[in-house]
Design an enzyme around this catalytic site. Structure first.
Site, PDB file in Angstrom:
ATOM      1  N   GLU A 182      19.496  12.173  29.791  1.00 24.06           N
ATOM      2  CA  GLU A 182      19.335  11.514  28.488  1.00 24.06           C
ATOM      3  C   GLU A 182      20.572  10.695  28.206  1.00 24.06           C
ATOM      4  O   GLU A 182      21.612  10.922  28.805  1.00 24.06           O
ATOM      5  CB  GLU A 182      19.274  12.563  27.366  1.00 24.06           C
ATOM      6  CG  GLU A 182      18.038  13.366  27.302  1.00 24.06           C
ATOM      7  CD  GLU A 182      18.287  14.637  26.495  1.00 24.06           C
ATOM      8  OE1 GLU A 182      19.091  14.620  25.544  1.00 24.06           O
ATOM      9  OE2 GLU A 182      17.678  15.647  26.858  1.00 24.06           O
ATOM     10  N   CYS A 218      53.603 -29.150  21.480  1.00 23.70           N
ATOM     11  CA  CYS A 218      54.123 -30.484  21.168  1.00 23.70           C
ATOM     12  C   CYS A 218      55.462 -30.433  20.436  1.00 23.70           C
ATOM     13  O   CYS A 218      56.005 -31.474  20.072  1.00 23.70           O
ATOM     14  CB  CYS A 218      53.104 -31.270  20.339  1.00 23.70           C
ATOM     15  SG  CYS A 218      52.926 -30.630  18.670  1.00 23.70           S
ATOM     16  N   LYS A 220      30.276  10.414  31.921  1.00 24.01           N
ATOM     17  CA  LYS A 220      30.796   9.415  30.978  1.00 24.01           C
ATOM     18  C   LYS A 220      30.740   7.998  31.556  1.00 24.01           C
ATOM     19  O   LYS A 220      30.881   7.803  32.753  1.00 24.01           O
ATOM     20  CB  LYS A 220      32.262   9.744  30.623  1.00 24.01           C
ATOM     21  CG  LYS A 220      32.453  11.102  29.983  1.00 24.01           C
ATOM     22  CD  LYS A 220      31.766  11.213  28.630  1.00 24.01           C
ATOM     23  CE  LYS A 220      32.462  10.427  27.552  1.00 24.01           C
ATOM     24  NZ  LYS A 220      33.522  11.154  26.879  1.00 24.01           N
ATOM     25  N   LYS A 269      23.862   9.893  26.200  1.00 24.20           N
ATOM     26  CA  LYS A 269      24.794  10.660  25.383  1.00 24.20           C
ATOM     27  C   LYS A 269      25.089   9.806  24.151  1.00 24.20           C
ATOM     28  O   LYS A 269      25.820   8.820  24.218  1.00 24.20           O
ATOM     29  CB  LYS A 269      26.077  10.960  26.150  1.00 24.20           C
ATOM     30  CG  LYS A 269      27.006  11.870  25.355  1.00 24.20           C
ATOM     31  CD  LYS A 269      28.141  12.388  26.207  1.00 24.20           C
ATOM     32  CE  LYS A 269      28.955  13.454  25.497  1.00 24.20           C
ATOM     33  NZ  LYS A 269      29.480  13.069  24.211  1.00 24.20           N
ATOM     34  N   CYS A 282      48.704 -33.616  19.184  1.00 21.48           N
ATOM     35  CA  CYS A 282      49.162 -32.475  19.985  1.00 21.48           C
ATOM     36  C   CYS A 282      48.196 -32.299  21.169  1.00 21.48           C
ATOM     37  O   CYS A 282      46.977 -32.244  20.970  1.00 21.48           O
ATOM     38  CB  CYS A 282      49.181 -31.222  19.113  1.00 21.48           C
ATOM     39  SG  CYS A 282      49.490 -29.707  20.019  1.00 21.48           S
ATOM     40  N   CYS A 301      49.635 -26.272  13.527  1.00 24.28           N
ATOM     41  CA  CYS A 301      50.348 -27.422  14.052  1.00 24.28           C
ATOM     42  C   CYS A 301      49.634 -28.629  13.440  1.00 24.28           C
ATOM     43  O   CYS A 301      48.431 -28.781  13.611  1.00 24.28           O
ATOM     44  CB  CYS A 301      50.233 -27.461  15.581  1.00 24.28           C
ATOM     45  SG  CYS A 301      50.676 -29.071  16.263  1.00 24.28           S
ATOM     46  N   LEU A 335      30.031  19.686  25.839  1.00 24.17           N
ATOM     47  CA  LEU A 335      29.691  19.426  27.237  1.00 24.17           C
ATOM     48  C   LEU A 335      30.935  19.153  28.067  1.00 24.17           C
ATOM     49  O   LEU A 335      31.863  18.496  27.602  1.00 24.17           O
ATOM     50  CB  LEU A 335      28.786  18.191  27.323  1.00 24.17           C
ATOM     51  CG  LEU A 335      27.398  18.321  26.702  1.00 24.17           C
ATOM     52  CD1 LEU A 335      26.772  16.944  26.521  1.00 24.17           C
ATOM     53  CD2 LEU A 335      26.520  19.188  27.591  1.00 24.17           C
ATOM     54  N   TYR A 338      17.793  16.392  20.392  1.00 25.77           N
ATOM     55  CA  TYR A 338      17.909  16.648  21.825  1.00 25.77           C
ATOM     56  C   TYR A 338      17.815  18.120  22.217  1.00 25.77           C
ATOM     57  O   TYR A 338      17.829  18.441  23.382  1.00 25.77           O
ATOM     58  CB  TYR A 338      19.156  16.002  22.429  1.00 25.77           C
ATOM     59  CG  TYR A 338      20.475  16.267  21.721  1.00 25.77           C
ATOM     60  CD1 TYR A 338      20.985  17.550  21.635  1.00 25.77           C
ATOM     61  CD2 TYR A 338      21.187  15.220  21.168  1.00 25.77           C
ATOM     62  CE1 TYR A 338      22.194  17.783  20.998  1.00 25.77           C
ATOM     63  CE2 TYR A 338      22.401  15.444  20.537  1.00 25.77           C
ATOM     64  CZ  TYR A 338      22.894  16.725  20.440  1.00 25.77           C
ATOM     65  OH  TYR A 338      24.086  16.952  19.814  1.00 25.77           O
ATOM     66  N   GLU A 394       0.835  -1.209   0.000  1.00 28.35           N
ATOM     67  CA  GLU A 394       0.000   0.000   0.000  1.00 28.35           C
ATOM     68  C   GLU A 394       0.868   1.258   0.000  1.00 28.35           C
ATOM     69  O   GLU A 394       0.585   2.226  -0.695  1.00 28.35           O
ATOM     70  CB  GLU A 394      -0.912   0.005   1.232  1.00 28.35           C
ATOM     71  CG  GLU A 394      -2.074  -0.945   1.127  1.00 28.35           C
ATOM     72  CD  GLU A 394      -2.780  -1.121   2.474  1.00 28.35           C
ATOM     73  OE1 GLU A 394      -3.961  -0.789   2.565  1.00 28.35           O
ATOM     74  OE2 GLU A 394      -2.127  -1.590   3.417  1.00 28.35           O
ATOM     75  N   CYS A 453      55.600 -25.771  17.447  1.00 29.78           N
ATOM     76  CA  CYS A 453      54.394 -25.718  18.280  1.00 29.78           C
ATOM     77  C   CYS A 453      54.791 -25.631  19.756  1.00 29.78           C
ATOM     78  O   CYS A 453      55.593 -26.437  20.228  1.00 29.78           O
ATOM     79  CB  CYS A 453      53.528 -26.954  18.038  1.00 29.78           C
ATOM     80  SG  CYS A 453      52.099 -27.013  19.134  1.00 29.78           S
ATOM     81  N   ASP A 470      26.587   8.411  20.903  1.00 29.22           N
ATOM     82  CA  ASP A 470      27.946   8.483  20.368  1.00 29.22           C
ATOM     83  C   ASP A 470      27.859   8.525  18.844  1.00 29.22           C
ATOM     84  O   ASP A 470      28.113   7.548  18.155  1.00 29.22           O
ATOM     85  CB  ASP A 470      28.749   7.261  20.836  1.00 29.22           C
ATOM     86  CG  ASP A 470      30.238   7.453  20.624  1.00 29.22           C
ATOM     87  OD1 ASP A 470      30.635   8.558  20.208  1.00 29.22           O
ATOM     88  OD2 ASP A 470      30.991   6.503  20.866  1.00 29.22           O
TER      89      ASP A 470
HETATM   90  S1  IVH Z   1      23.077  18.517  24.490  1.00 30.59           S
HETATM   91  C1  IVH Z   1      25.937  22.245  25.026  1.00 30.59           C
HETATM   92  N1  IVH Z   1      22.389  16.026  24.539  1.00 30.59           N
HETATM   93  O1  IVH Z   1      27.727  15.601  22.958  1.00 30.59           O
HETATM   94  C2  IVH Z   1      25.831  21.070  24.213  1.00 30.59           C
HETATM   95  N2  IVH Z   1      24.445  16.580  23.494  1.00 30.59           N
HETATM   96  O2  IVH Z   1      30.160  17.476  23.969  1.00 30.59           O
HETATM   97  C3  IVH Z   1      24.425  20.649  24.216  1.00 30.59           C
HETATM   98  N3  IVH Z   1      25.605  14.657  22.541  1.00 30.59           N
HETATM   99  O3  IVH Z   1      28.392  17.891  20.470  1.00 30.59           O
HETATM  100  C4  IVH Z   1      24.338  19.341  23.671  1.00 30.59           C
HETATM  101  N4  IVH Z   1      24.135  13.151  23.115  1.00 30.59           N
HETATM  102  O4  IVH Z   1      27.033  15.917  19.795  1.00 30.59           O
HETATM  103  C5  IVH Z   1      23.323  16.918  24.150  1.00 30.59           C
HETATM  104  N5  IVH Z   1      21.602  13.872  24.662  1.00 30.59           N
HETATM  105  C6  IVH Z   1      22.540  14.737  24.262  1.00 30.59           C
HETATM  106  C7  IVH Z   1      23.688  14.346  23.565  1.00 30.59           C
HETATM  107  C8  IVH Z   1      24.631  15.293  23.189  1.00 30.59           C
HETATM  108  C9  IVH Z   1      25.276  13.363  22.505  1.00 30.59           C
HETATM  109  C10 IVH Z   1      26.855  15.191  21.964  1.00 30.59           C
HETATM  110  C11 IVH Z   1      26.656  16.359  21.067  1.00 30.59           C
HETATM  111  C12 IVH Z   1      27.644  17.392  21.519  1.00 30.59           C
HETATM  112  C13 IVH Z   1      28.508  16.645  22.465  1.00 30.59           C
HETATM  113  C14 IVH Z   1      28.858  17.565  23.613  1.00 30.59           C
END
Ligand code: IVH
Length: 676
Positions: free
Chosen positions: A117, A416, A319, A119, A436, A431, A87, A230, A39, A413, A121
């Site tokens: 929240e 052995c 972190k 973070k 062995c 080997c 941050l 975010y 669809e 080896c 990557d």
């Molecule tokens: S808030 C003042 N929320 O972390 C910065 N950043 O070093 C406000 N990042 O460049 C960012 N998850 O790419 C915020 N839930 C999150 C995040 C987040 C990853 C990254 C973002 C930023 C880096 C800060």
């Protein structure tokens, strides 16, 4: 009259666009599609046709326009309206508490509420909407200016091209967030690249960064990128009473994905335990996260806290402990596998990574060590990803000390003392001595392992011991241990209980189906999947032992390599007499038709097959799945476990992605039935 028709057609186009946008959102953002793929495809085609006949109706925010335009030569750099800050990090509980104290020291801060929240990557991205339409997408760049990658961002389906009207005050807004790939999508993409002989990406973050820099949006569109929002910045300062939590809800209403794990915390203890909890559970997230971000919820308070240098004072990144770290390579030892494969292993000064202490890591083979020029005494980087064995990924000479000589791969080896052999064109050394001790131990451990005969009580420590004591020389000896109970009880630290446990486990293993026995024999190239195929084709070990190479090659998925390995295994008199002894021990060496189905490798799982397959027809694949105990469904739903997707998979693929269904391409499917 003309105008009437035009109006009618343009209204029709708008309705189609709205419907498709709604379904995109249900599909890519909310993961709860409500119409079938067919669809959806029909709607999309209808809009495409209409726009083809009336090009003047095409709008930039039309879903047909996600991929458009020519590849860019280079990106232009554009200033950010507001700088993109970074941050500050907290690496310990103390640093998190310190952050809270600083926030509270602000006069009138009262009892601050925080939002936590993940973070993400990934790679940060800023989206500018003007009059509700996506006008520009900029990378972070140096924080003041970023690259304009609008054409690439438009291909990401979780980025709305137009926002619903009336929800954001003012005539525009900016949405900031992170672009990423889920671990699953990343794995599938790398599998495809491996199949195609392309270079593999190291991790999802690198793959995302590399993809966003591609000059051709068509290539970007083919990569599984996602966007999580975010931050919402409005032109109007609606910030006086506003909160970050409310903004996250608003972002959701605007059609963005936001972190489902976001949570409001009013005490720092709560935050610390949230951080600890997620550090332990990070592997369960569908994407990579390297910490949690804690933000002061009140926007007015955020404003008052402001920023120092390039870090806001209202937020902090707590972190997770890193999964890669540096340590000293103390020594390189060799490990001999059950097939005689010799693998160099790094002995490391203990290093604490992602929650466990690591003392060993794989170095793969002689070429790997030479390529990275890894030497004993070097400082090495060790990485631990997901569930894989840690690996050494780079090495630097020790400071202040002379570097040791290049590592010379041993010629004999270590177990052995027989000469090692490295066949022409292979990276691995072997080997070749069948007796062995390392190989004997490996074969017995494999026999007892899960998925094979699954004998509790016969783990590697016990196997080592029993081989050393001369009680086990091959896997058939396991079944005569019951007659040597007295001898076992004489062993140091072995009481009645542990001996009974072991003998009980061995007895139970006699019930294992034939396919497990065949797999447990450890014939080269005959993984659990191939063993299942052989059992399906022959049903008994007698039949299999009589089969010629040509006959074996008639079996779907069995090629010359596997056929050769099986016939040469059974050609050896020692192996035939092993089979005889196993028969006398009462093991299952045949399987009936009914048993076959029940024991299949896909038993209990539901599959959908889509797209064009090159090796066999779709019907053949379905039959094969059913023969291996799986169920075949026709449509993607939450009940489906695996989508087998050929080329041109149509919209089932997107739907499966949205629902987190595992996706196998043809190559993956083939490897599952041959090696799993
Ligand atoms: S808030 C003042 N929320 O972390 C910065 N950043 O070093 C406000 N990042 O460049 C960012 N998850 O790419 C915020 N839930 C999150 C995040 C987040 C990853 C990254 C973002 C930023 C880096 C800060």
């Amino acid at each position: 009259m003309m105008a009437g028709i035009a109006q009618h057609i343009s209204a029709k186009a708008q309705t189609l666009r709205d419907r498709i946008n709604r379904h995109d959102r249900l599909y890519y953002v909310e993961a709860r599609p409500v119409i079938s793929d067919e669809e959806y495809d029909a709607l999309f085609r209808e809009l495409q046709d209409l726009e083809k006949r009336h090009p003047e109706l095409v709008t930039p925010d039309s879903p047909t326009q996600r991929v458009g335009g020519e590849p860019a030569r280079e990106f232009t750099t554009v200033p950010h309206r507001l700088p993109m800050l970074s941050l500050a990090n907290a690496n310990s509980e103390e640093e998190i508490r310190e952050f809270d104290r600083r926030v509270r020291s602000l006069p009138g801060s009262g009892a601050p509420v925080y939002t936590c929240e993940m973070k993400f990557d990934g790679v940060s991205l800023s989206l500018r909407y003007e009059d509700s339409v996506l006008a520009a997408a900029l990378t972070r760049g140096d924080g003041s200016r970023g690259d304009d990658i609008t054409a690439n961002a438009r291909t990401i389906r979780s980025i709305p091209l137009r926002l619903p009207p009336g929800l954001v005050p003012g005539d525009g807004c900016e949405v900031r967030g992170e672009v990423l790939m889920t671990g699953k999508d990343f794995g599938a993409m790398n599998d495809e690249r491996r199949e195609a002989g392309l270079k593999l990406f190291v991790n999802p973050r690198n793959a995302t960064a590399g993809t966003l820099k591609l000059q051709d949006p068509k290539l970007v569109a083919a990569r599984p990128l996602q966007f999580f929002a975010y931050t919402l910045l409005t032109t109007e300062s609606a910030d006086k009473k506003g909160s970050h939590g409310a903004n996250l809800s608003l972002l959701k209403k605007l059609g963005f994905r936001v972190d489902d794990h976001a949570r409001s915390c009013s005490s720092i203890d709560e935050i610390v335990s949230h951080w600890r909890e997620w550090e332990g559970r990070r592997e369960t997230l569908p994407f990579d996260a390297d910490g949690i971000v804690v933000k002061v919820d009140s926007l007015a308070m955020q404003k008052r806290l402001g920023a120092v240098a390039r870090n806001p004072r209202w937020a902090i990144a707590c972190k997770f402990r890193p999964r890669s770290g540096r340590t000293v390579l103390e020594d390189i030892s060799l490990q001999v596998g059950r097939m005689g494969t010799v693998t160099p292993v790094a002995r490391l000064e203990p290093v604490f990574l992602g929650g466990t202490t690591i003392t060993r890591a794989s170095l793969y083979n002689a070429d790997y060590i030479a390529k990275l020029d890894i030497r004993i005494g070097d400082t090495v980087t060790v990485e631990r990803g997901g569930d894989v064995i840690p690996k050494v990924t780079s090495a630097v000479p020790p400071s202040g000390r002379k570097r040791s000589k290049r590592f010379r791969f041993p010629k004999f080896c270590p177990e052995c003392s027989e000469p090692l052999v490295r066949p022409e064109g292979e990276v691995q050394s072997y080997c070749e001595n069948n007796s062995c001790p390392a190989q004997i131990r490996g074969r017995i451990e494999h026999w007892a392992s899960r998925g094979a005969m699954d004998i509790a009580g016969l783990g590697s420590a016990n196997v080592d011991r029993l081989v050393e004591e001369g009680l086990l020389r091959d896997v058939a000896d396991i079944y005569s241990l019951a007659g040597r109970r007295k001898r076992l009880l004489e062993l140091d630290r072995w009481g009645e209980k542990s001996v009974d446990n072991l003998l009980g486990g061995i007895d139970e293993s006699r019930e294992k189906p034939f396919r497990n026995v065949l797999f447990a024999l450890g014939i080269r190239h005959a993984g659990a999947g191939v063993a299942a195929l052989l059992v399906d084709a022959y049903g008994s070990i007698e039949g299999l032992m009589r089969a010629s190479r040509d006959e074996l090659e008639q079996i779907d998925q069995v090629g010359p390599r596997i056929a050769e390995s099986i016939t040469s295994f059974f050609a050896l008199a020692a192996n035939r007499s092993l089979v005889d002894r196993l028969r006398k021990a009462g093991l299952n060496l045949a399987e009936s038709a009914a048993e076959k189905k029940k024991n299949g490798i896909f038993s209990g799982r539901t599959f959908v097959v889509t797209g064009a397959l090159s090796g066999r027809s779709r019907q053949e694949v379905k039959t094969l799945i059913e023969n291996l105990g799986g169920r075949v469904a026709s449509a993607i739903s939450a009940k489906v476990d695996v989508l087998v997707a050929g080329t041109d998979p149509g919209s089932k693929l997107g739907k499966a992605r949205a629902l987190g269904v595992e996706i196998w391409d043809e190559g993956t499917f083939n490897s599952k039935i041959t090696t799993s």
